[in-house]
Write an enzyme that holds these catalytic residues in place. Structure first.
Site, PDB file in Angstrom:
ATOM      1  N   LYS A  85      76.614  48.550  27.920  1.00  0.00           N
ATOM      2  CA  LYS A  85      75.636  47.423  28.013  1.00  0.00           C
ATOM      3  C   LYS A  85      76.689  46.173  28.356  1.00  0.00           C
ATOM      4  O   LYS A  85      76.067  45.236  28.874  1.00  0.00           O
ATOM      5  CB  LYS A  85      75.242  46.921  26.716  1.00  0.00           C
ATOM      6  CG  LYS A  85      74.359  47.693  26.115  1.00  0.00           C
ATOM      7  CD  LYS A  85      73.317  47.100  25.004  1.00  0.00           C
ATOM      8  CE  LYS A  85      74.388  47.189  23.815  1.00  0.00           C
ATOM      9  NZ  LYS A  85      74.423  48.417  23.002  1.00  0.00           N
TER      10      LYS A  85
ATOM     11  N   GLU B  77      78.803  50.133  11.217  1.00  0.00           N
ATOM     12  CA  GLU B  77      80.328  50.243  11.347  1.00  0.00           C
ATOM     13  C   GLU B  77      80.661  49.486  10.296  1.00  0.00           C
ATOM     14  O   GLU B  77      79.960  48.792   9.426  1.00  0.00           O
ATOM     15  CB  GLU B  77      80.250  49.364  12.879  1.00  0.00           C
ATOM     16  CG  GLU B  77      79.659  49.678  13.950  1.00  0.00           C
ATOM     17  CD  GLU B  77      80.659  50.452  14.821  1.00  0.00           C
ATOM     18  OE1 GLU B  77      81.941  50.275  14.801  1.00  0.00           O
ATOM     19  OE2 GLU B  77      80.108  51.180  15.539  1.00  0.00           O
TER      20      GLU B  77
ATOM     21  N   LYS C 182      69.580  44.918  23.959  1.00  0.00           N
ATOM     22  CA  LYS C 182      68.874  45.892  24.613  1.00  0.00           C
ATOM     23  C   LYS C 182      67.353  45.104  24.976  1.00  0.00           C
ATOM     24  O   LYS C 182      66.992  45.560  26.280  1.00  0.00           O
ATOM     25  CB  LYS C 182      68.315  46.871  23.534  1.00  0.00           C
ATOM     26  CG  LYS C 182      69.597  47.810  23.174  1.00  0.00           C
ATOM     27  CD  LYS C 182      69.295  48.753  21.941  1.00  0.00           C
ATOM     28  CE  LYS C 182      70.779  49.437  21.752  1.00  0.00           C
ATOM     29  NZ  LYS C 182      70.519  49.956  20.181  1.00  0.00           N
TER      30      LYS C 182
END
Ligand SMILES: NC(=O)c1ccc[n+]([C@@H]2O[C@H](COP(=O)([O-])OP(=O)(O)OC[C@H]3O[C@@H](n4cnc5c(N)ncnc54)[C@H](OP(=O)(O)O)[C@@H]3O)[C@@H](O)[C@H]2O)c1
Length: 338
Positions: free
Chosen positions: A124, A209, A224
């Protein structure tokens, strides 16, 4: 139809793409009349290049990562190019996502376009930081950029709006676009635990994470959403256009109130089109038990398009792992030549 692919970044997604290219070779040729050949792969230390195509079966035996390319080159007595040659029909950009510089994907994508190649992104970074530059260059050169893999992997967030709704005008798009935050919220609302505990559970299961900031701040969903809205509404906005509130800013009082009302909270990304401009927002929003979004739980994601002529279309699920993303990249390649 013979088409040559070049890959930048040979990690989990690219490895799965190569596996699917090998395993489904006959199926792809018969169904789409496409003979896809991988001509080169750029790793961290250089480019593996074979004029007639890389032997996928031999390559896959070395696993994934830049070291696999190096091992393959060693076995075939090839030297890795340090001056990268951009050659082929399509570049697959699957290096790590850097949302500040967009690199190394940005340089790779621009060089590929300058060399007359279409670009399919799994990453991205380049698109979020430099959408206008990349999309303008591609349009000026008559080339295409596809990026399904970068906007929720296998969930067809873009395909529905780009293909299935061609006969309708789209009013708005709503989605749960981040699996990690959806998992945390599901834990909080179904197991009645607080944010910190739910986050810890997600980290212990490898869903979140160690540094979960990108997900819980809503920034990943916002990236997104931006990429989906830009393509669907033909815009060139940047990330500053998205109003972002993450789940990290939910207070205990907010949660208590929503629970008392028999509702649940979802991190929802919304793009609304007024016929001219698109307003975009990511925020934790209370949803009632009758809302389709309330049934999207755990790491699942979903997207809903609201149109004037075709009503509402809702789609949920899809693998969000490297294999799902690899297959989404292949779909984007196939769609270039349909
Ligand atoms: N994993 C998923 O499920 C998924 C889903 C959708 C989208 N994505 C996106 O797709 C992209 C690839 O994901 P992934 O899971 O395959 O990542 P990954 O396993 O970390 O692979 C990235 C690869 O890029 C290589 N690389 C690093 N710097 C490079 C450079 N300058 N030039 C060439 N190669 C370089 C790395 O080399 P080394 O091997 O030496 O480290 C590694 O092999 C990411 O941007 C990710 O955000 C991933």
């Amino acid at each position: 139809m013979e088409k040559f692919i070049m890959i930048c970044g040979y990690g989990g997604v690219a490895f799965e793409l190569c596996k699917i290219l090998l395993d489904n070779k006959n199926y792809i040729t018969e169904k789409y009349n496409l003979d896809l050949k991988l001509k080169s792969i750029v790793g961290r230390h250089g480019q593996l290049y074979e004029e007639k195509g890389i032997d996928l079966e031999a390559l896959l035996k070395f696993g994934k990562g830049s070291s696999a390319i190096e091992e393959y080159a060693k076995q075939k007595k090839l030297t890795l190019n340090t001056n990268i040659v951009f050659e082929g029909d399509v570049l697959v950009e699957s290096t790590p996502t850097d949302l500040e510089s967009g690199e190394p994907g940005l340089t790779y994508a621009l060089k590929a376009l300058d060399s007359g190649m279409n670009v399919v992104f799994a990453s991205k970074g380049a698109l979020v930081t430099n959408y206008k530059l990349i999309s303008t260059k591609a349009a000026n050169l008559g080339l295409k950029i596809n990026y399904s893999g970068a906007t929720a992997a296998a969930l067809p967030t873009l395909d529905i709006g780009e293909n299935s709704l061609s006969g309708a005008r789209i009013k708005s798009i709503r989605g749960i676009l981040n699996g990690t935050t959806n998992f945390i919220l599901t834990e909080m609302f179904t197991n009645d635990i607080n944010f910190e505990e739910a986050l810890k559970n997600a980290q212990e299961r490898g869903i979140a994470e160690k540094n979960p900031k990108l997900d819980i701040s809503g920034f990943d969903s916002a990236c997104k959403l931006l990429l989906i809205a830009n393509k669907i509404f033909n815009k060139q906005y940047d990330i500053s256009k998205v109003h972002i509130k993450g789940i990290d800013r939910l207070s205990d009082e907010d949660i208590h109130l929503v629970k008392a009302n028999g509702q649940t909270i979802k991190l929802i990304a919304t793009a609304e089109f007024d016929g001219k401009e698109v307003s975009m927002e990511v925020a934790p929003i209370p949803v009632s038990k009758t809302d389709m979004f309330s049934s999207v739980n755990g790491t699942n994601k979903c997207i809903a398009y609201n149109t004037f002529e075709m009503g509402q279309i809702f789609c949920a699920g899809g693998a969000s792992d490297p294999m799902g993303a690899g297959a989404a990249v292949l779909k984007d390649i196939i769609n270039l030549y349909k």
